[in-house]
Each structure stands twice: as C-alpha cells, then as structure tokens.
Design a protein around this motif. Sequence first.
Motif, PDB file in Angstrom:
ATOM      1  N   PRO A  89     -53.768 -23.517 -18.385  1.00 35.25           N
ATOM      2  CA  PRO A  89     -53.486 -23.811 -19.800  1.00 35.25           C
ATOM      3  C   PRO A  89     -54.289 -24.981 -20.359  1.00 35.25           C
ATOM      4  O   PRO A  89     -54.458 -25.086 -21.574  1.00 35.25           O
ATOM      5  CB  PRO A  89     -51.982 -24.112 -19.806  1.00 35.25           C
ATOM      6  CG  PRO A  89     -51.679 -24.539 -18.407  1.00 35.25           C
ATOM      7  CD  PRO A  89     -52.589 -23.757 -17.532  1.00 35.25           C
ATOM      8  N   GLU A  90     -54.763 -25.873 -19.495  1.00 34.93           N
ATOM      9  CA  GLU A  90     -55.488 -27.044 -19.977  1.00 34.93           C
ATOM     10  C   GLU A  90     -57.009 -26.841 -19.956  1.00 34.93           C
ATOM     11  O   GLU A  90     -57.765 -27.741 -20.306  1.00 34.93           O
ATOM     12  CB  GLU A  90     -55.105 -28.269 -19.146  1.00 34.93           C
ATOM     13  CG  GLU A  90     -53.624 -28.646 -19.336  1.00 34.93           C
ATOM     14  CD  GLU A  90     -53.206 -29.818 -18.473  1.00 34.93           C
ATOM     15  OE1 GLU A  90     -53.924 -30.110 -17.502  1.00 34.93           O
ATOM     16  OE2 GLU A  90     -52.168 -30.429 -18.762  1.00 34.93           O
TER      17      GLU A  90
ATOM     18  N   LYS B 141     -40.403 -25.928 -27.487  1.00 36.27           N
ATOM     19  CA  LYS B 141     -41.330 -25.023 -26.808  1.00 36.27           C
ATOM     20  C   LYS B 141     -41.338 -23.669 -27.529  1.00 36.27           C
ATOM     21  O   LYS B 141     -40.305 -23.187 -27.990  1.00 36.27           O
ATOM     22  CB  LYS B 141     -40.900 -24.813 -25.350  1.00 36.27           C
ATOM     23  CG  LYS B 141     -40.932 -26.078 -24.490  1.00 36.27           C
ATOM     24  CD  LYS B 141     -42.352 -26.497 -24.191  1.00 36.27           C
ATOM     25  CE  LYS B 141     -42.377 -27.717 -23.264  1.00 36.27           C
ATOM     26  NZ  LYS B 141     -41.881 -27.401 -21.918  1.00 36.27           N
TER      27      LYS B 141
ATOM     28  N   GLY C  11     -45.210 -23.102 -24.637  1.00 34.13           N
ATOM     29  CA  GLY C  11     -44.685 -23.354 -23.304  1.00 34.13           C
ATOM     30  C   GLY C  11     -43.342 -22.656 -23.126  1.00 34.13           C
ATOM     31  O   GLY C  11     -42.865 -21.953 -24.017  1.00 34.13           O
TER      32      GLY C  11
ATOM     33  N   LYS D 168     -50.199 -29.050 -24.380  1.00 33.64           N
ATOM     34  CA  LYS D 168     -50.074 -29.726 -23.087  1.00 33.64           C
ATOM     35  C   LYS D 168     -50.358 -31.213 -23.229  1.00 33.64           C
ATOM     36  O   LYS D 168     -49.687 -32.061 -22.622  1.00 33.64           O
ATOM     37  CB  LYS D 168     -51.029 -29.095 -22.080  1.00 33.64           C
ATOM     38  CG  LYS D 168     -50.516 -27.816 -21.435  1.00 33.64           C
ATOM     39  CD  LYS D 168     -49.350 -28.135 -20.509  1.00 33.64           C
ATOM     40  CE  LYS D 168     -48.842 -26.876 -19.820  1.00 33.64           C
ATOM     41  NZ  LYS D 168     -47.680 -27.168 -18.956  1.00 33.64           N
TER      42      LYS D 168
ATOM     43  N   ARG E 139     -52.410 -24.079 -26.813  1.00 34.98           N
ATOM     44  CA  ARG E 139     -51.834 -24.405 -25.511  1.00 34.98           C
ATOM     45  C   ARG E 139     -52.375 -25.736 -25.002  1.00 34.98           C
ATOM     46  O   ARG E 139     -51.630 -26.557 -24.447  1.00 34.98           O
ATOM     47  CB  ARG E 139     -52.155 -23.292 -24.509  1.00 34.98           C
ATOM     48  CG  ARG E 139     -51.387 -21.993 -24.719  1.00 34.98           C
ATOM     49  CD  ARG E 139     -49.934 -22.108 -24.311  1.00 34.98           C
ATOM     50  NE  ARG E 139     -49.773 -22.421 -22.916  1.00 34.98           N
ATOM     51  CZ  ARG E 139     -49.702 -21.513 -21.942  1.00 34.98           C
ATOM     52  NH1 ARG E 139     -49.780 -20.229 -22.236  1.00 34.98           N
ATOM     53  NH2 ARG E 139     -49.533 -21.874 -20.689  1.00 34.98           N
ATOM     54  N   ARG E 140     -53.688 -25.929 -25.192  1.00 34.67           N
ATOM     55  CA  ARG E 140     -54.331 -27.133 -24.670  1.00 34.67           C
ATOM     56  C   ARG E 140     -53.820 -28.382 -25.396  1.00 34.67           C
ATOM     57  O   ARG E 140     -53.492 -29.397 -24.765  1.00 34.67           O
ATOM     58  CB  ARG E 140     -55.848 -26.978 -24.840  1.00 34.67           C
ATOM     59  CG  ARG E 140     -56.698 -28.020 -24.161  1.00 34.67           C
ATOM     60  CD  ARG E 140     -58.108 -27.502 -23.906  1.00 34.67           C
ATOM     61  NE  ARG E 140     -58.671 -26.859 -25.077  1.00 34.67           N
ATOM     62  CZ  ARG E 140     -59.409 -27.476 -25.991  1.00 34.67           C
ATOM     63  NH1 ARG E 140     -59.652 -28.764 -25.860  1.00 34.67           N
ATOM     64  NH2 ARG E 140     -59.907 -26.816 -27.011  1.00 34.67           N
TER      65      ARG E 140
ATOM     66  N   GLU F 205     -47.375 -32.912 -24.666  1.00 32.90           N
ATOM     67  CA  GLU F 205     -46.330 -33.133 -23.664  1.00 32.90           C
ATOM     68  C   GLU F 205     -46.622 -34.377 -22.839  1.00 32.90           C
ATOM     69  O   GLU F 205     -45.713 -35.165 -22.533  1.00 32.90           O
ATOM     70  CB  GLU F 205     -46.228 -31.911 -22.752  1.00 32.90           C
ATOM     71  CG  GLU F 205     -45.624 -30.684 -23.413  1.00 32.90           C
ATOM     72  CD  GLU F 205     -45.422 -29.564 -22.405  1.00 32.90           C
ATOM     73  OE1 GLU F 205     -44.593 -29.722 -21.498  1.00 32.90           O
ATOM     74  OE2 GLU F 205     -46.109 -28.527 -22.537  1.00 32.90           O
ATOM     75  N   HIS F 206     -47.876 -34.562 -22.468  1.00 37.94           N
ATOM     76  CA  HIS F 206     -48.253 -35.760 -21.715  1.00 37.94           C
ATOM     77  C   HIS F 206     -48.013 -37.022 -22.549  1.00 37.94           C
ATOM     78  O   HIS F 206     -47.518 -38.035 -22.039  1.00 37.94           O
ATOM     79  CB  HIS F 206     -49.723 -35.692 -21.301  1.00 37.94           C
ATOM     80  CG  HIS F 206     -50.030 -34.604 -20.313  1.00 37.94           C
ATOM     81  ND1 HIS F 206     -49.170 -34.243 -19.308  1.00 37.94           N
ATOM     82  CD2 HIS F 206     -51.121 -33.790 -20.185  1.00 37.94           C
ATOM     83  CE1 HIS F 206     -49.688 -33.256 -18.595  1.00 37.94           C
ATOM     84  NE2 HIS F 206     -50.872 -32.963 -19.115  1.00 37.94           N
TER      85      HIS F 206
ATOM     86  N   ALA G  33     -57.119 -32.893 -21.827  1.00 38.16           N
ATOM     87  CA  ALA G  33     -57.112 -31.734 -22.714  1.00 38.16           C
ATOM     88  C   ALA G  33     -58.514 -31.211 -23.001  1.00 38.16           C
ATOM     89  O   ALA G  33     -58.669 -30.211 -23.714  1.00 38.16           O
ATOM     90  CB  ALA G  33     -56.424 -32.078 -24.038  1.00 38.16           C
TER      91      ALA G  33
END
Length: 364
Positions: A95-96, A185, A234, A137, A133-134, A140-141, A155
Amino acid sequence: MLFKRPTDDILYEALTGRDAAYDGFAYVCVTSTGIFCRFTCPARKPKRENCVFRETIAGCLEAGFRPCKRCRPMLAYGEPDPLVKSLLEALDAEPERRWSERDIADRGHDLSTVRRAFQRRFGMSFLEIARLRRVGKAAEHLTGGTPVIEAQLDAGFESGSGFRAAVMQLFGEAPAHLRGKILLKAAWIETPIGPMMAIADDHALHLLEFADRPALPNEILRLQRLTGCGIVMGRNGPIAQIEQELGRYFAGTGASFSTRLAGHGTDFERQVWAALRAIPAGSIHSYTDVALMLDRPTAVRAVARANGANQIAIVVPCHRVLGADGSLTGYGGGLWRKRWLIEHERRMVVGTGSRTETRSGATS
C-alpha cells in the motif's frame, strides 16, 4: 419481478433494455446460436422469436445451451474483472508503494484497459486509488506521532510541498496538525450487485453505500464535517465484520446484521431506521405502514425523507419500502438494485422455509 414470474414479453423488454435487475434471476437462451446470456450482455440483442427464458443456469445448461463468452453468465454478477482484482491484491500487498504507469505496464496490462476498468467500477483510476492509500498510510503514521519528514519519505514523496499539498487536499489540514487526530477507515466491499464503500471507526460503522451512488461524494464530505475526522483507505474490525455479514446475506444464508452502527441522524430519523430494521427480510411495507409503526400516521412524507437520508444500505433496509400503490420508488443505489434485493430476499425466505420443511419432515 416483484414476487411473481414476469411474462416473456416483459422479460424480452428487460433484455433489450439491458435491465441489470434481472441478472442472476433470469437468463435468455438464444435458439439461433445455442448460447445463453445475461440480460446485460453487450452483444446485439436476438429477435423475440429466438428467445427462450430460464430462471436458472442449470435450466439453461440442461436445455443444451452454452454460456456466452462475452457476458460470462457462469460468473456472479458484479464480480470484478480479473485485472482489477489482481491489481487491487498487489496494492494490498504494497500500500505504501509509489505506483506508476510503468509498474502497470510491466505486469502485462494495457494502460487504457486498466483505466477504463477502474473508472467503470470505482469512478477513479487505479493510480488515484493507490495515491489515496499511500497518503492515507502516511496520515496514520502522523496521527501516531511519526515525524512529518519520516511519514513523507515513507509515503514516497520527495517533495515536502507535494506531501503537504496531498495531505491538505485529503484532510483539509497540514501534516503536522494530524498528530493525535482520529481517522475513519474506508474500504471497498465486493458484492454480487457491485462494490460498496464501507466507512467505520474502530467501534462502529458510519456509512455503507454502493460505490456508484451519485450522492456518495457529498455523503462522505458530510460525514467528515459531522465527525471532524479524516478518512483513509484501510480496514478495521467493523469493516471486517460487515463484510462477513454481507457475504452471508448475498449467499442467502443469513439476513441479520449485528455490526454496531454509529448513531448519526436526528431522533426521528433514528426511529425510522429502527422501524426499517424491524421489517423482516422477504416483506415489503409502504411509507404509510412505517408511519403507523411509529404511531405517527400523518408523518408519511417525513418517513420518506428519513428513508432517503439513510446512509447504511441493506443493513438499514430502506429497499423494503415501496410506494402506496406498490410501485418501486426512489433508491439511491438505483431502482434495479432495489428490485434485485427484494427478489433476493424473497428467494432467501422461500429457500429457508423449504429447508425447514425438509428437516421437519425428516424428523417426523
């Protein structure tokens, strides 16, 4: 279709109109070619005198007809194109990754074919989905306390300004302001009548709608404003649970849902939605019936508005409500889906009753 077999004339009209409501419930057998097709087959439609209609694939095969190679009736309606499925699986695995057109071509896919397939199914390209998605993610971080520069590099963004612009576009806030923020999500769930989007936090489901619903983008924006939360691609517990329950529902083995729902809506809307959930699968009611269930006989129009405001399709079964004259009325996912769901539930209930009678007969 509603609860009785249509005449062949009605079925032929549905065939020429490529009515998707009949996919899975009826097939056309073409005597001049020896093949059988879905009602949505893109091939030129046969003459009326060359059409024989069957309700099951088994009936078509037993009559000696071969499945059409264009519409592939042996596959479930709504099943994703193999190339769509393979690319989504590759995206789930990485995903990343910063996906590019070269990556798609290296997998042996034609770029224009991939673009059309994803636009047709999701309303966006594969690269757009991969980008969401990238960035998701990375968000989220950031909410977990990861430094901005580290999230940016993970990313795949070489430019800090590009990363900031991407985050601002998606969340309306600078990357540094996401620390400690709650994220919802969002995930696609495949169904026999097309993909659905599910949005949930770690505790409850906030939205479940068909991906091609015209109002979906505005519903997502409204949900963001209401909750004050960003949304990232997600999965979490409620999404996994509703996916399993939808799987049983579409398989015809269960029509009950226990996934916890977020408590959006006014008090009256929540009363209407609770009344809708009390309507058993296989039954249909009118807006007047629902108003009477609430002991509000004059609130028919308000019931209809609340029905239309529902953002949890199927689970809150607004498809089980018809007009006072028994006609299909507005449904955000499309009237063909409303008809499909009603017929699916009728067959589900009939099948359950048959199995119960068989078991009772075996023990008596």
